[in-house]
Design a protein around this motif. Structure first.
Motif, mmCIF file in Angstrom:
data_model
loop_
_atom_site.group_PDB
_atom_site.id
_atom_site.type_symbol
_atom_site.label_atom_id
_atom_site.label_comp_id
_atom_site.label_asym_id
_atom_site.label_seq_id
_atom_site.Cartn_x
_atom_site.Cartn_y
_atom_site.Cartn_z
ATOM 1 N N TYR A 144 0.816 -1.213 0.000
ATOM 2 C CA TYR A 144 0.000 0.000 0.000
ATOM 3 C C TYR A 144 0.852 1.266 0.000
ATOM 4 N N GLY A 145 2.158 1.108 -0.212
ATOM 5 C CA GLY A 145 3.037 2.261 -0.303
ATOM 6 C C GLY A 145 3.477 2.835 1.026
ATOM 7 N N VAL A 146 3.248 2.121 2.125
ATOM 8 C CA VAL A 146 3.692 2.593 3.435
ATOM 9 C C VAL A 146 5.187 2.325 3.580
ATOM 10 N N THR A 147 5.958 3.328 3.959
ATOM 11 C CA THR A 147 7.397 3.162 4.117
ATOM 12 C C THR A 147 7.724 2.659 5.516
ATOM 13 N N ALA A 148 8.682 1.762 5.587
ATOM 14 C CA ALA A 148 9.090 1.226 6.885
ATOM 15 C C ALA A 148 9.785 2.278 7.732
ATOM 16 N N SER A 149 10.474 3.201 7.090
ATOM 17 C CA SER A 149 11.206 4.217 7.823
ATOM 18 C C SER A 149 10.383 5.499 7.943
ATOM 19 N N PRO A 150 10.658 6.304 8.993
ATOM 20 C CA PRO A 150 11.720 6.088 9.954
ATOM 21 C C PRO A 150 11.466 4.841 10.801
ATOM 22 N N LEU A 151 12.508 4.029 10.912
ATOM 23 C CA LEU A 151 12.455 2.809 11.696
ATOM 24 C C LEU A 151 13.532 2.881 12.763
ATOM 25 N N ASN A 159 21.673 0.994 23.154
ATOM 26 C CA ASN A 159 21.855 1.579 21.829
ATOM 27 C C ASN A 159 20.502 1.752 21.134
ATOM 28 N N VAL A 160 20.277 2.929 20.571
ATOM 29 C CA VAL A 160 19.059 3.204 19.798
ATOM 30 C C VAL A 160 19.463 3.924 18.522
ATOM 31 N N SER A 161 18.966 3.437 17.391
ATOM 32 C CA SER A 161 19.265 4.099 16.121
ATOM 33 C C SER A 161 17.982 4.266 15.331
ATOM 34 N N VAL A 162 17.941 5.291 14.472
ATOM 35 C CA VAL A 162 16.785 5.542 13.610
ATOM 36 C C VAL A 162 17.269 5.559 12.166
ATOM 37 N N LEU A 163 16.640 4.749 11.325
ATOM 38 C CA LEU A 163 16.988 4.659 9.914
ATOM 39 C C LEU A 163 15.985 5.448 9.076
ATOM 40 N N ASN A 164 16.486 6.112 8.044
ATOM 41 C CA ASN A 164 15.636 6.758 7.044
ATOM 42 C C ASN A 164 16.148 6.295 5.694
ATOM 43 N N THR A 165 15.394 5.424 5.029
ATOM 44 C CA THR A 165 15.886 4.732 3.846
ATOM 45 C C THR A 165 15.030 5.042 2.621
ATOM 46 N N VAL A 166 15.532 4.636 1.454
ATOM 47 C CA VAL A 166 14.842 4.960 0.195
ATOM 48 C C VAL A 166 13.651 4.050 -0.078
ATOM 49 N N ASP A 167 13.681 2.816 0.445
ATOM 50 C CA ASP A 167 12.527 1.935 0.306
ATOM 51 C C ASP A 167 12.615 0.853 1.380
ATOM 52 N N ASN A 168 11.578 0.007 1.438
ATOM 53 C CA ASN A 168 11.494 -0.962 2.526
ATOM 54 C C ASN A 168 12.502 -2.098 2.400
ATOM 55 N N THR A 169 12.891 -2.424 1.181
ATOM 56 C CA THR A 169 13.918 -3.446 1.006
ATOM 57 C C THR A 169 15.256 -2.963 1.551
ATOM 58 N N TRP A 170 15.566 -1.691 1.323
ATOM 59 C CA TRP A 170 16.796 -1.132 1.891
ATOM 60 C C TRP A 170 16.700 -1.027 3.413
#
Length: 367
Positions: A144-151, A159-170
């Motif tokens: 449905y076009g929902v992006t996983a990030s920010p994840l 440790n806590v990290s936040v990812l901002n990626t180009v698509d859900n596979t990345w």
């Protein structure tokens, strides 16, 4: 319809989730312990039906990412569960209003209960799959076009990290590497969506379904009925095979529990079934050919009690029964099969539906 989830309901949900998790999703006992701890410390959780979620809600999924075999020894804490939700909320710059399950499978149906209780948020009676899959992008919201990030990812060390990626596979590729470095098991939160999108993209009534399955298994035992027959009726499936586990090959590689198991019915001419899994069972085949593949559900239960058995709990000598059931029909579209069909996992075969005996022609579907 809203309902109140307290500690008494957790065991039934965990048992049902262990079944629908098709072998994956992590040890349900561990997830149930964490959920009960959160409910004891913070009180019961309000569970809301998917259609009750306001269109402007801010919804996040919460889950464990990594190899279920590792989580047996690397127990999460409530702090670890809350951290990624808070991190995504801070990144978005607006408060999270609802928590949802990414999948119905083992700990990933009970960890969101713990998160909702500890954070004081309502939990949506829905999930992103209707089962469990091994990779992060393998959810219906992706279609449905929902992006996983920010994840956000959090480990037991703080440790806590936040990812901002180009698509859900990345997102999956980068998060998996981070997960391995963080000990092969982390808590994650992501797939931010508003209520209107959640209503379209999620599978409704998942937690209720898990609870009903768990209740039915116990009721059948108490009434001296076959609990496996009760399961088959509730999941609208069929029994594929029954026998003894004679071989299990399993290893943790690249953040997944991968392997295969062989089940034999008895004598030399009684037949056998082989299961291939990557966290979840992906292929079930007999000596004569493939019976069922992902995305439909392949589930292993104890022969007599009907208790679900996860892939990390499969052992030589167990007497088991193997069941199959249909997945959400959206998983059988060409776009979905390209993401979760057997070819994606390296099995050179088309998708085989759960009940080829009654529908032989369309049973095998290519991606």
């Amino acid at each position: 319809m809203s309902w109140i989830l307290d500690a008494e309901r957790v065991e039934d949900i965990a048992r049902g989730a262990a079944l629908l998790g098709t072998g994956g999703g992590g040890d349900p006992y561990i997830g149930a312990l964490l959920a009960r701890q959160a409910l004891a410390e913070h009180g019961p959780v309000t569970v809301v039906g998917l259609q009750e979620v306001p269109d402007d809600a801010v919804v996040l999924t919460v889950a464990m990412m990594g190899a279920p075999t590792v989580m047996v020894e690397k127990l999460p804490s409530l702090t670890e569960v809350m951290a990624p939700v808070r991190a995504v909320g801070e990144y978005l710059g607006k408060p999270v209003t609802h928590v949802a399950c990414a999948e119905v499978g083992g700990v990933n149906s009970t960890i969101p209960i713990a998160a909702a209780a500890a954070l004081g948020l309502p939990l949506i009676d829905a999930d992103g799959m209707g089962r469990a899959f091994p990779e992060l992008q393998m959810v219906l919201p992706t279609l449905y076009g929902v992006t996983a990030s920010p994840l956000a990812l959090a480990d037991e060390k703080g440790n806590v990290s936040v990812l901002n990626t180009v698509d859900n596979t990345w997102t999956e590729r980068i998060a998996r590497v981070a997960c391995v470095e963080m000990g092969c098991s982390v808590m994650i939160s992501g797939f931010p969506m508003d209520g209107a999108t959640a209503k379209a993209a999620l599978v409704p009534d998942s937690l209720s379904h898990c609870g009903n399955i768990g209740t039915a298994i116990l009721a059948a035992r108490e009434e001296k009925r076959d609990p496996v027959a009760a399961i088959v009726e509730l999941v609208r499936g069929r029994e594929l095979f029954g026998g003894k586990v004679v071989d299990v090959q399993r290893g943790t590689t690249a953040g997944f529990a991968r392997g295969r198991a062989r089940i034999e019915a008895g004598g030399p001419d009684a037949g056998a079934l082989e299961l291939n899994f990557q966290n979840e069972h992906l292929v079930a085949r007999s000596d004569t050919g493939v019976l069922v593949t992902a995305p439909d559900l392949i589930m292993v239960v104890d022969h007599d009690s009907g208790e679900p058995i996860t892939t990390e709990a499969l052992r030589y000598g167990q007497r088991v029964r193997v069941l199959a059931a249909p997945s959400d029909p959206r998983w059988h579209t060409p776009e979905a099969l390209a993401m979760v069909g057997p070819r994606y996992f390296g099995y050179e075969m088309p998708s085989h539906r759960w009940d080829s005996s009654t529908d032989p022609e369309p049973a095998a579907v290519d991606a």
